[in-house]
Write a protein that holds these residues in place. Structure first.
Motif, PDB file in Angstrom:
ATOM      1  N   PRO A  88       0.755  -1.452  -0.096  1.00 51.68           N
ATOM      2  CA  PRO A  88       0.027   0.097   0.129  1.00 51.68           C
ATOM      3  C   PRO A  88       0.748   1.383   0.025  1.00 51.68           C
ATOM      4  N   SER A  89       1.886   1.481   0.918  1.00 56.38           N
ATOM      5  CA  SER A  89       2.618   2.818   0.816  1.00 56.38           C
ATOM      6  C   SER A  89       3.209   2.838  -0.496  1.00 56.38           C
ATOM      7  N   VAL A  90       3.763   1.848  -1.062  1.00 56.42           N
ATOM      8  CA  VAL A  90       4.506   1.929  -2.221  1.00 56.42           C
ATOM      9  C   VAL A  90       3.533   2.421  -3.582  1.00 56.42           C
ATOM     10  N   VAL A  91       2.456   1.951  -3.411  1.00 58.82           N
ATOM     11  CA  VAL A  91       1.266   2.091  -4.426  1.00 58.82           C
ATOM     12  C   VAL A  91       1.115   3.466  -4.313  1.00 58.82           C
ATOM     13  N   ALA A  92       0.732   3.896  -3.115  1.00 58.41           N
ATOM     14  CA  ALA A  92       0.419   5.475  -2.852  1.00 58.41           C
ATOM     15  C   ALA A  92       1.638   6.272  -3.305  1.00 58.41           C
ATOM     16  N   PHE A  93       2.858   5.925  -3.077  1.00 61.48           N
ATOM     17  CA  PHE A  93       3.873   6.733  -3.397  1.00 61.48           C
ATOM     18  C   PHE A  93       4.084   6.783  -5.078  1.00 61.48           C
ATOM     19  N   ARG A  94       3.738   5.700  -5.770  1.00 63.45           N
ATOM     20  CA  ARG A  94       3.687   5.769  -7.115  1.00 63.45           C
ATOM     21  C   ARG A  94       2.760   6.569  -7.645  1.00 63.45           C
TER      22      ARG A  94
END
Length: 146
Positions: A88-94
């Motif tokens: 989730p945090s990687v998806v949000a960053f991307r």
């Protein structure tokens, strides 16, 4: 390039524009998402596991199909990469990174179009459309149609 007062003025304006972008909500959301991702221990662990597996993958790829662990390593590497990228945090960053890139691309397209329709802009997003009419076979920028 010959630098004169006009060029220095343009470069100052570009710095002002960069400052304005850094003041935008899009940029601040990007920074927050980046910080959240970097502080996420689980995301960091997933990334490190992927990097370790990728090192093995790179070694195996030197031999290709002939390496006994070729298929296993390929599948495991893809799985770990996917797990990291879907965290989730990687998806949000991307997502926030893409929004910021889209803003920068839009600025570049507006700037280039204001100067000439023939200036090509390398946009970071391959799906970013610079012409409303479409491409080849639609009568868009090349004026052809099928």
């Amino acid at each position: 390039m010959i630098y004169n007062e006009a060029v220095f003025s343009i470069l100052d304006d570009v710095e002002d524009l960069a400052h304005k972008i850094k003041q935008s909500d899009i940029y601040h959301a990007y920074l927050k998402a980046k910080s959240t991702m970097e502080e996420d221990v689980e995301a960091t662990n997933k990334y490190q596991a992927f990097i370790r597996k990728k090192e093995k993958y790179d070694e195996v790829m030197r031999f290709g199909n002939y390496h006994p662990d070729y298929f296993n390593t390929m599948i495991e590497t893809r799985k770990l990469k996917r797990e990291y990228e879907m965290h989730p945090s990687v998806v949000a960053f991307r997502q926030h990174e893409t929004k910021l890139q889209d803003l920068i691309d839009e600025v570049l397209v507006i700037l280039s179009k204001a100067i000439s329709d023939h200036i090509k802009v390398e946009a970071g997003n391959p799906f970013f459309r610079t012409d409303v009419g479409g491409g080849c076979s639609t009568g868009g920028s090349c004026q052809c149609s099928s």
